[in-house]
Write a protein that holds these residues in place. Structure first.
Motif: not given
Ligand SMILES: Cc1cc2nc3c(=O)[nH]c(=O)nc-3n(C[C@H](O)[C@H](O)[C@H](O)COP(=O)(O)O)c2cc1C
Length: 172
Positions: A28, A52, A55, A87, A89, A91, A110-111
């Motif tokens: 990933k 990710h 973020r 992954d 965005g 939505r 994710g979100r």
């Molecule tokens: C609160 C939160 C914590 C996350 N922690 C990780 C993490 O520890 N490792 C990781 O690879 N991705 C992490 N992610 C990213 C998610 O696995 C995923 O790639 C991402 O949320 C997808 O995008 P989206 O939120 O726009 O759908 C995290 C996302 C959120 C919202």
């Protein structure tokens, strides 16, 4: 933050992971076509094109652009034995359809799950979110004239404006 990133992890770690498991290996966080090609050459079963959720690094490239990069510079990876997931965005139902039409095997969210859980909606909120997404996917499949996700084709997507943002300095 830096303390949570291991300086000793590189591609060779895959050799060790292979020795300890027969499970499929999916990497990933692939953010460029070069890394997608390296992953492919290492024989992993899948990659997740992901920043990710934006973020980790401000202004990181969106994963759908990485998918277009792969289409342009390493098209042999699309429909290869290595699965490509996207992954970040995603939505709407149309986001799902666009990614799959452009060559993704599946997408992740994710979100949206997090947001629909919050504000007291809990499990019902998540169920509603999934139902809405399914509704959007099905309605737009009808509008596209397809009855199966396998019928989605890249020609169905006008990605020309996005393609202008493709990097010109790829080295493979
Ligand atoms: C609160 C939160 C914590 C996350 N922690 C990780 C993490 O520890 N490792 C990781 O690879 N991705 C992490 N992610 C990213 C998610 O696995 C995923 O790639 C991402 O949320 C997808 O995008 P989206 O939120 O726009 O759908 C995290 C996302 C959120 C919202």
């Amino acid at each position: 933050m830096a303390s949570s990133i291991s300086p000793v992890i590189d591609w060779d770690i895959l050799t060790w992971i292979r020795q300890i498991t027969n499970l499929p290996i999916v990497i990933k966080g692939i953010q460029c076509v070069e890394d997608a090609v390296v992953a492919y050459k290492h024989g992993v079963q899948g990659i997740v094109l992901s920043n990710h959720g934006g973020r980790s690094q401000d202004t990181a490239q969106s994963p759908i652009l990485t998918l277009l990069e792969i289409r342009k510079f390493a098209p042999e990876l699309i429909d290869s034995e290595m699965q490509i997931f996207v992954d970040g965005g995603i939505r709407r139902g149309t986001d799902v359809l666009k990614a799959i039409a452009l060559g993704a095997d599946a997408v992740g969210l994710g979100r949206p799950f997090l947001f629909s859980l919050s504000a007291g909606y809990g499990e019902n909120g998540v169920r509603r979110m999934v139902a809405l997404l399914r509704q959007e996917i099905e309605a737009n499949m009808v509008l596209l004239g397809v009855t199966n996700l396998k019928e989605l084709r890249p020609e169905m997507i006008n990605a020309s404006r996005l393609e202008r943002h493709l990097i010109g300095s790829v080295r493979l």
